[in-house]
Every structure is written in C-alpha cells, then in structure tokens.
Design a protein around this motif. Structure first.
Motif, PDB file in Angstrom:
ATOM      1  N   ALA A   1     -30.219  23.266 -50.590  1.00  0.00           N
ATOM      2  CA  ALA A   1     -30.097  23.927 -49.353  1.00  0.00           C
ATOM      3  C   ALA A   1     -31.361  24.604 -49.041  1.00  0.00           C
ATOM      4  CB  ALA A   1     -29.070  24.914 -49.489  1.00  0.00           C
ATOM      5  N   SER A   2     -32.091  25.169 -50.043  1.00  0.00           N
ATOM      6  CA  SER A   2     -33.205  26.075 -49.803  1.00  0.00           C
ATOM      7  C   SER A   2     -34.272  25.044 -49.197  1.00  0.00           C
ATOM      8  CB  SER A   2     -33.715  26.637 -51.244  1.00  0.00           C
ATOM      9  OG  SER A   2     -34.276  25.496 -52.098  1.00  0.00           O
ATOM     10  N   PHE A   3     -34.535  24.077 -49.486  1.00  0.00           N
ATOM     11  CA  PHE A   3     -35.343  23.020 -49.005  1.00  0.00           C
ATOM     12  C   PHE A   3     -35.078  22.847 -47.798  1.00  0.00           C
ATOM     13  CE2 PHE A   3     -37.392  18.666 -48.220  1.00  0.00           C
ATOM     14  CZ  PHE A   3     -38.515  19.109 -48.401  1.00  0.00           C
ATOM     15  N   ALA A   4     -33.889  22.444 -47.250  1.00  0.00           N
ATOM     16  CA  ALA A   4     -33.467  22.166 -45.863  1.00  0.00           C
ATOM     17  C   ALA A   4     -33.617  23.532 -44.872  1.00  0.00           C
ATOM     18  CB  ALA A   4     -31.932  21.957 -45.945  1.00  0.00           C
ATOM     19  N   GLU A   5     -33.588  24.595 -45.520  1.00  0.00           N
ATOM     20  CA  GLU A   5     -34.053  25.805 -44.685  1.00  0.00           C
ATOM     21  C   GLU A   5     -35.385  25.873 -44.669  1.00  0.00           C
ATOM     22  OE1 GLU A   5     -32.342  29.170 -46.752  1.00  0.00           O
ATOM     23  OE2 GLU A   5     -30.244  28.334 -46.758  1.00  0.00           O
ATOM     24  N   GLU A   6     -36.188  25.595 -45.491  1.00  0.00           N
ATOM     25  CA  GLU A   6     -37.521  25.507 -45.183  1.00  0.00           C
ATOM     26  C   GLU A   6     -37.979  24.598 -44.136  1.00  0.00           C
ATOM     27  OE1 GLU A   6     -40.912  24.952 -48.494  1.00  0.00           O
ATOM     28  OE2 GLU A   6     -39.179  25.749 -49.571  1.00  0.00           O
ATOM     29  N   VAL A   7     -37.181  23.350 -44.170  1.00  0.00           N
ATOM     30  CA  VAL A   7     -37.849  22.362 -43.252  1.00  0.00           C
ATOM     31  C   VAL A   7     -37.428  22.856 -41.872  1.00  0.00           C
ATOM     32  CG1 VAL A   7     -37.244  20.259 -42.430  1.00  0.00           C
ATOM     33  CG2 VAL A   7     -37.513  20.545 -44.803  1.00  0.00           C
ATOM     34  N   ALA A   8     -36.083  23.479 -41.610  1.00  0.00           N
ATOM     35  CA  ALA A   8     -35.559  24.058 -40.309  1.00  0.00           C
ATOM     36  C   ALA A   8     -36.721  25.112 -39.931  1.00  0.00           C
ATOM     37  CB  ALA A   8     -34.304  24.684 -40.596  1.00  0.00           C
ATOM     38  N   GLU A   9     -37.105  25.888 -40.827  1.00  0.00           N
ATOM     39  CA  GLU A   9     -37.873  26.979 -40.373  1.00  0.00           C
ATOM     40  C   GLU A   9     -39.285  26.620 -40.080  1.00  0.00           C
ATOM     41  OE1 GLU A   9     -38.526  29.967 -43.568  1.00  0.00           O
ATOM     42  OE2 GLU A   9     -36.348  30.492 -43.642  1.00  0.00           O
ATOM     43  N   SER A  10     -39.684  25.427 -40.500  1.00  0.00           N
ATOM     44  CA  SER A  10     -40.933  24.967 -40.360  1.00  0.00           C
ATOM     45  C   SER A  10     -40.889  24.208 -38.938  1.00  0.00           C
ATOM     46  CB  SER A  10     -41.448  23.833 -41.366  1.00  0.00           C
ATOM     47  OG  SER A  10     -42.588  23.026 -41.106  1.00  0.00           O
ATOM     48  N   GLU A  11     -39.918  23.526 -38.679  1.00  0.00           N
ATOM     49  CA  GLU A  11     -39.930  22.785 -37.358  1.00  0.00           C
ATOM     50  C   GLU A  11     -39.681  23.855 -36.383  1.00  0.00           C
ATOM     51  OE1 GLU A  11     -36.069  20.396 -37.887  1.00  0.00           O
ATOM     52  OE2 GLU A  11     -37.433  18.797 -38.727  1.00  0.00           O
ATOM     53  N   ALA A  12     -38.907  24.853 -36.525  1.00  0.00           N
ATOM     54  CA  ALA A  12     -38.695  26.059 -35.434  1.00  0.00           C
ATOM     55  C   ALA A  12     -40.471  26.744 -35.313  1.00  0.00           C
ATOM     56  CB  ALA A  12     -37.914  27.160 -36.027  1.00  0.00           C
TER      57      ALA A  12
END
Length: 106
Positions: free
Chosen positions: A83-94
């Motif tokens: 989950a932490s990696f998925a959050e990182e990806v979402a933040e990066s995309e944002a």
C-alpha cells in the motif's frame, strides 16, 4: 584421440554440438569433421576441440548468476505491491498533473 565437433548452420547462429571424430591431430580432426558432419546439412562453420579440453560447469558445481534477487525481472512480482508504494505512485501522479497544469498542459 577424440575430438568434439560443433557446427554452425548459418552465420550468426550459435555453434551446437553435433558429435565427435577420432583423429591423431587437429588437421585430421578438421578434415574428418568436414566429411562426417559438415556435408550432411547446411554448414557455415565447424569447430573441433580435444575432448580432454572441454570442461563442464553445472548447477551442482555452482549457482549460476549468484544469489542476487532478480525477481524484479518478472512481471508477476509486481502483482503484490504494498500500500505504501501505491500511495507514493498516486502522489507522484498528482504532482505531475499539478505541474502540467502550471505549465499550461493537460
């Protein structure tokens, strides 16, 4: 003396073992290899090597590639992303979208 024979079918192909010949020296081994293994199929090149000079390293003798974890090479590895990696990806995309809007892009 036994000589192992390796044959290359077309230029750029790898040489594959196709048999052996019995000969007293390299020149005779080359000639016998041409007669016995080079004429049967299309042949670009032949290698002859003394049987005693060919060594083998198999899986029991060593671990090929060492012990480095190379699971990243397989797509199946990425099926269980934490989950932490998925959050990182979402933040990066944002962040990327925000900077694109500031530049006047989409």
């Amino acid at each position: 003396m036994i000589w192992e024979v390796f044959r290359q079918e077309e230029a750029g192909d790898r040489h594959t073992h196709c048999g052996n010949v019995h000969a007293p020296d390299k020149e005779m081994a080359t000639l016998f290899a041409q007669v016995q293994h080079g004429r049967r199929m299309q042949t670009n090149s032949l290698w002859v090597a003394p049987k005693e000079e060919i060594g083998e390293v198999d899986a029991e003798d060593t671990e090929f590639g060492g012990t480095t974890d190379k699971s990243y090479r397989w797509a199946i590895t990425y099926n269980n992303i934490d989950a932490s990696f998925a959050e990182e990806v979402a933040e990066s995309e944002a962040d990327q979208e925000e900077h694109a809007e500031k530049r006047g892009g989409t």
